[in-house]
Design an enzyme around this catalytic site. Structure first.
Site, PDB file in Angstrom:
ATOM      1  N   HIS A  11     125.837 -44.886  -7.412  1.00 41.39           N
ATOM      2  CA  HIS A  11     126.931 -43.907  -7.431  1.00 41.39           C
ATOM      3  C   HIS A  11     128.180 -44.441  -8.120  1.00 41.39           C
ATOM      4  CE1 HIS A  11     128.635 -45.596  -3.548  1.00 41.39           C
ATOM      5  NE2 HIS A  11     129.751 -45.154  -4.087  1.00 41.39           N
ATOM      6  N   ASP A  70     120.426 -45.862  -3.653  1.00 37.76           N
ATOM      7  CA  ASP A  70     121.745 -46.043  -4.279  1.00 37.76           C
ATOM      8  C   ASP A  70     121.841 -47.473  -4.827  1.00 37.76           C
ATOM      9  OD1 ASP A  70     124.323 -45.606  -5.072  1.00 37.76           O
ATOM     10  OD2 ASP A  70     125.192 -45.640  -3.046  1.00 37.76           O
ATOM     11  N   GLY A 127     136.063 -47.792  -2.320  1.00 33.85           N
ATOM     12  CA  GLY A 127     136.475 -48.796  -3.297  1.00 33.85           C
ATOM     13  C   GLY A 127     135.670 -50.086  -3.182  1.00 33.85           C
ATOM     14  N   SER A 142     132.443 -49.916  -2.615  1.00 33.91           N
ATOM     15  CA  SER A 142     131.106 -49.498  -3.046  1.00 33.91           C
ATOM     16  C   SER A 142     130.565 -50.364  -4.171  1.00 33.91           C
ATOM     17  CB  SER A 142     131.148 -48.057  -3.546  1.00 33.91           C
ATOM     18  OG  SER A 142     131.259 -47.178  -2.469  1.00 33.91           O
TER      19      SER A 142
HETATM   20  C1  4AZ Z   1     133.186 -44.840   0.094  1.00 27.45           C
HETATM   21  O1  4AZ Z   1     133.763 -43.755   0.170  1.00 27.45           O
HETATM   22  C2  4AZ Z   1     132.738 -45.491   1.336  1.00 27.45           C
HETATM   23  N1  4AZ Z   1     132.376 -47.405   5.910  1.00 27.45           N
HETATM   24  C3  4AZ Z   1     132.209 -46.774   1.279  1.00 27.45           C
HETATM   25  C4  4AZ Z   1     131.793 -47.391   2.439  1.00 27.45           C
HETATM   26  C5  4AZ Z   1     131.891 -46.743   3.636  1.00 27.45           C
HETATM   27  C6  4AZ Z   1     132.416 -45.462   3.708  1.00 27.45           C
HETATM   28  C7  4AZ Z   1     132.853 -44.846   2.549  1.00 27.45           C
HETATM   29  C8  4AZ Z   1     131.415 -47.426   4.879  1.00 27.45           C
HETATM   30  O2  4AZ Z   1     132.985 -45.360  -0.991  1.00 27.45           O
END
Ligand code: 4AZ
Length: 241
Positions: free
Chosen positions: A41, A88, A183, A185
């Site tokens: 993603h 993912d 952020g 991710s």
């Molecule tokens: C995000 O929005 C996101 N708590 C990444 C990790 C988590 C939640 C949201 C895990 O990229």
């Protein structure tokens, strides 16, 4: 990262920053050679839209020890589903340096992390480490790379019910004190084995909010994709450095 603490410069040596159109929006893990592992993603554009920053510490500083490296190719898992976050996972192939087969100038601040083979296991509640420039609990921006210890949480399905799929796993803290967030991710969850070798056991993927009690972070379970990584990179099972 919610909880945890600020890293020291060059502490997390496999952490990379993924820049999209000049803006850092995701993390990644350096696998060695020309390969970076991240979340699918994070990289849903053409390769030219992205640059990879190595040994970055302060998110806003332009002066990291390496220039950003251009991207030659992006390999997204063919069964990635952007609605459910299934599979993912993506590989970023870096551009080779001019007149070279290498993709990176030698840099003592950069190290690769091992890819776990399919049958490698860590015990439930094992402590591992996440890192990233993502949001903290207050939703504020983070400028310095953060890291936190998280526990591998078994029975992820109990928390996420039908939103949980094979190839996902949970980590964090059920009380919600430590978590990854927006952020972070694409960044790594790294576990060490008894001999001290570090494996990229998870990729920050999604979760219900951040630091929410009863809703741990959801990560792509990298060992589940071992064959996929091997086939697409041609790299050997264990890369000990
Ligand atoms: C995000 O929005 C996101 N708590 C990444 C990790 C988590 C939640 C949201 C895990 O990229």
């Amino acid at each position: 990262v919610v909880g945890g603490e600020e890293a020291l410069p060059t502490q997390i040596q496999w952490q990379v920053a993924v820049q999209e159109d000049g803006k850092i929006h995701c993390g990644g893990a350096y696998l060695g050679g020309c390969w970076v592992l991240t979340a699918a993603h994070c990289v849903r554009k053409k390769p030219q839209a992205f640059r990879i920053k190595f040994s970055l510490w302060k998110k806003l500083s332009q002066q990291s020890t390496t220039d950003s490296v251009p991207v030659k190719d992006i390999i997204i898992h063919r069964d990635y589903n952007p609605r459910t976050y299934q599979n993912d996972i993506a590989l970023i192939r870096l551009d080779e340096l001019a007149h070279s087969k290498e993709c990176l100038h030698p840099n003592p601040a950069v190290r690769s992390v091992c890819v776990p083979w399919s049958t490698l296991q860590f015990p439930p509640n094992h402590t591992c480490t996440i890192s990233g420039w993502g949001r903290n609990k207050e939703g504020g921006s983070v400028y310095i790379l953060k890291w936190a210890n998280v526990s591998l949480i078994p029975n992820c399905k109990n928390y996420y019910k039908e939103r949980f799929y094979t190839g996902m796993m949970c980590a964090g803290d059920l009380e919600g004190h430590v978590d990854s967030c927006q952020g972070d991710s694409g960044g790594p969850l790294v576990c060490k084995d008894e001999s001290g070798l570090s494996y990229v056991w998870g990729i920050v993927s999604w979760g219900e909010s951040c630091g929410e009690a009863g809703f741990p972070g959801v990560y792509t379970q990298v060992a589940h994709y071992f064959e996929w990584i091997r086939e697409n990179t041609g790299w050997p099972a264990i890369t000990k450095y």
